[in-house]
Write an enzyme that holds these catalytic residues in place. Structure first.
Site, PDB file in Angstrom:
ATOM      1  N   VAL A   1       7.939 -34.732  -2.119  1.00  0.00           N
ATOM      2  CA  VAL A   1       9.333 -34.700  -1.649  1.00  0.00           C
ATOM      3  C   VAL A   1      10.161 -35.537  -2.603  1.00  0.00           C
ATOM      4  O   VAL A   1       9.910 -36.740  -2.768  1.00  0.00           O
ATOM      5  CB  VAL A   1       9.459 -35.237  -0.206  1.00  0.00           C
ATOM      6  CG1 VAL A   1      10.921 -35.234   0.229  1.00  0.00           C
ATOM      7  CG2 VAL A   1       8.615 -34.399   0.757  1.00  0.00           C
TER       8      VAL A   1
ATOM      9  N   HIS B   1       5.745 -45.120   1.410  1.00  0.00           N
ATOM     10  CA  HIS B   1       4.811 -44.976   2.525  1.00  0.00           C
ATOM     11  C   HIS B   1       4.403 -46.385   2.966  1.00  0.00           C
ATOM     12  O   HIS B   1       4.030 -47.208   2.118  1.00  0.00           O
ATOM     13  CB  HIS B   1       3.544 -44.239   2.085  1.00  0.00           C
ATOM     14  CG  HIS B   1       3.760 -42.834   1.595  1.00  0.00           C
ATOM     15  ND1 HIS B   1       3.392 -41.726   2.337  1.00  0.00           N
ATOM     16  CD2 HIS B   1       4.265 -42.348   0.434  1.00  0.00           C
ATOM     17  CE1 HIS B   1       3.670 -40.621   1.643  1.00  0.00           C
ATOM     18  NE2 HIS B   1       4.201 -40.976   0.485  1.00  0.00           N
TER      19      HIS B   1
ATOM     20  N   ASN C   1       4.751 -42.489  -4.603  1.00  0.00           N
ATOM     21  CA  ASN C   1       4.263 -41.483  -5.539  1.00  0.00           C
ATOM     22  C   ASN C   1       5.441 -41.023  -6.382  1.00  0.00           C
ATOM     23  O   ASN C   1       6.515 -40.725  -5.847  1.00  0.00           O
ATOM     24  CB  ASN C   1       3.659 -40.299  -4.776  1.00  0.00           C
ATOM     25  CG  ASN C   1       2.448 -40.713  -3.950  1.00  0.00           C
ATOM     26  OD1 ASN C   1       1.638 -41.534  -4.397  1.00  0.00           O
ATOM     27  ND2 ASN C   1       2.313 -40.157  -2.764  1.00  0.00           N
TER      28      ASN C   1
ATOM     29  N   HIS D   1      10.815 -42.362  -1.479  1.00  0.00           N
ATOM     30  CA  HIS D   1      10.330 -42.885  -0.198  1.00  0.00           C
ATOM     31  C   HIS D   1       9.148 -43.800  -0.446  1.00  0.00           C
ATOM     32  O   HIS D   1       8.404 -43.632  -1.412  1.00  0.00           O
ATOM     33  CB  HIS D   1       9.934 -41.748   0.751  1.00  0.00           C
ATOM     34  CG  HIS D   1       9.021 -40.735   0.143  1.00  0.00           C
ATOM     35  ND1 HIS D   1       9.478 -39.738  -0.689  1.00  0.00           N
ATOM     36  CD2 HIS D   1       7.680 -40.583   0.215  1.00  0.00           C
ATOM     37  CE1 HIS D   1       8.456 -39.000  -1.085  1.00  0.00           C
ATOM     38  NE2 HIS D   1       7.347 -39.493  -0.571  1.00  0.00           N
TER      39      HIS D   1
ATOM     40  N   ARG E   1       8.227 -41.661  11.181  1.00  0.00           N
ATOM     41  CA  ARG E   1       6.782 -41.438  11.096  1.00  0.00           C
ATOM     42  C   ARG E   1       6.485 -40.235  10.198  1.00  0.00           C
ATOM     43  O   ARG E   1       7.160 -39.213  10.281  1.00  0.00           O
ATOM     44  CB  ARG E   1       6.184 -41.221  12.484  1.00  0.00           C
ATOM     45  CG  ARG E   1       6.281 -42.482  13.339  1.00  0.00           C
ATOM     46  CD  ARG E   1       5.366 -42.448  14.552  1.00  0.00           C
ATOM     47  NE  ARG E   1       5.655 -43.584  15.413  1.00  0.00           N
ATOM     48  CZ  ARG E   1       5.138 -44.807  15.253  1.00  0.00           C
ATOM     49  NH1 ARG E   1       4.273 -45.032  14.272  1.00  0.00           N
ATOM     50  NH2 ARG E   1       5.471 -45.791  16.064  1.00  0.00           N
ATOM     51  N   ASP E   2       5.454 -40.403   9.349  1.00  0.00           N
ATOM     52  CA  ASP E   2       5.027 -39.292   8.505  1.00  0.00           C
ATOM     53  C   ASP E   2       4.452 -38.185   9.397  1.00  0.00           C
ATOM     54  O   ASP E   2       3.698 -38.450  10.339  1.00  0.00           O
ATOM     55  CB  ASP E   2       3.964 -39.771   7.500  1.00  0.00           C
ATOM     56  CG  ASP E   2       3.749 -38.771   6.376  1.00  0.00           C
ATOM     57  OD1 ASP E   2       4.078 -39.100   5.225  1.00  0.00           O
ATOM     58  OD2 ASP E   2       3.250 -37.657   6.651  1.00  0.00           O
TER      59      ASP E   2
HETATM   60  P1  AMP Z   1       4.873 -37.685  -1.141  1.00  0.00           P
HETATM   61  O1  AMP Z   1       3.695 -36.767  -1.317  1.00  0.00           O
HETATM   62  O2  AMP Z   1       4.627 -39.088  -1.604  1.00  0.00           O
HETATM   63  O3  AMP Z   1       6.125 -37.078  -1.736  1.00  0.00           O
HETATM   64  O4  AMP Z   1       5.068 -37.835   0.413  1.00  0.00           O
HETATM   65  C1  AMP Z   1       5.785 -36.931   1.189  1.00  0.00           C
HETATM   66  C2  AMP Z   1       5.368 -37.188   2.605  1.00  0.00           C
HETATM   67  O5  AMP Z   1       6.338 -36.611   3.448  1.00  0.00           O
HETATM   68  C3  AMP Z   1       4.022 -36.588   3.005  1.00  0.00           C
HETATM   69  O6  AMP Z   1       3.146 -37.619   3.433  1.00  0.00           O
HETATM   70  C4  AMP Z   1       4.368 -35.624   4.143  1.00  0.00           C
HETATM   71  O7  AMP Z   1       3.401 -35.616   5.164  1.00  0.00           O
HETATM   72  C5  AMP Z   1       5.696 -36.173   4.618  1.00  0.00           C
HETATM   73  N1  AMP Z   1       6.599 -35.211   5.236  1.00  0.00           N
HETATM   74  C6  AMP Z   1       6.956 -33.998   4.759  1.00  0.00           C
HETATM   75  N2  AMP Z   1       7.843 -33.425   5.589  1.00  0.00           N
HETATM   76  C7  AMP Z   1       8.052 -34.299   6.605  1.00  0.00           C
HETATM   77  C8  AMP Z   1       8.861 -34.285   7.773  1.00  0.00           C
HETATM   78  N3  AMP Z   1       9.643 -33.237   8.077  1.00  0.00           N
HETATM   79  N4  AMP Z   1       8.808 -35.345   8.606  1.00  0.00           N
HETATM   80  C9  AMP Z   1       8.024 -36.395   8.323  1.00  0.00           C
HETATM   81  N5  AMP Z   1       7.243 -36.476   7.222  1.00  0.00           N
HETATM   82  C10 AMP Z   1       7.250 -35.437   6.387  1.00  0.00           C
END
Ligand code: AMP
Length: 114
Positions: A96, A102, A87, A100, A29-30
């Site tokens: 990140v 979403h 993204n 990944h 889960r995000d």
């Molecule tokens: P992006 O901006 O597409 O790189 O998405 C990165 C996603 O990772 C964001 O939606 C964050 O909320 C999520 N995220 C960052 N750290 C964590 C974590 N420790 N556990 C779960 N989700 C995370």
């Protein structure tokens, strides 16, 4: 030791609410959910972004999308519809750098994104 937070989640040194795991793929889960269903589906292998995907990753991507379909069914969003987001790069909104996808669903999603 890895600095990648998603590699840490894969290793188990950083907690996450995991919803699916196999040899190659992990879904959790995000942390900042943007919809009732907001999962991140990742390969366990560290691949920074879509820019690092070549034809050799075809089978892995197939596995990831098969997991996405399975989770969409299990979480009850398959019939109403859902969104897959990737993204890529800074202006693409990537924060990140471990690739990944979403999986968002459970509400009506607007378009275009901001
Ligand atoms: P992006 O901006 O597409 O790189 O998405 C990165 C996603 O990772 C964001 O939606 C964050 O909320 C999520 N995220 C960052 N750290 C964590 C974590 N420790 N556990 C779960 N989700 C995370």
């Amino acid at each position: 030791m890895t600095e990648c937070i998603f590699c840490k989640i894969v290793e188990g040194s950083l907690p996450a609410e995991k919803v699916y795991e196999d040899e190659d793929v992990l879904a959790f889960r995000d942390l900042h959910a943007q919809a009732p269903v907001h999962l991140l589906v990742i390969p366990k292998k560290h691949i920074p972004s879509v820019r690092d995907i070549g034809e050799e990753e075809g089978p892995l991507l197939g596995r990831i999308f098969s997991v996405i379909n399975r989770l969409a069914d299990e979480l009850g969003v398959a019939d109403k519809g859902f969104r897959i987001v990737n993204n890529c790069g800074d202006e693409g909104g990537q924060t990140v750098y471990h690739i990944h996808f979403h999986l968002l669903g459970g509400r009506s999603l607007s378009w275009p994104p901001g």
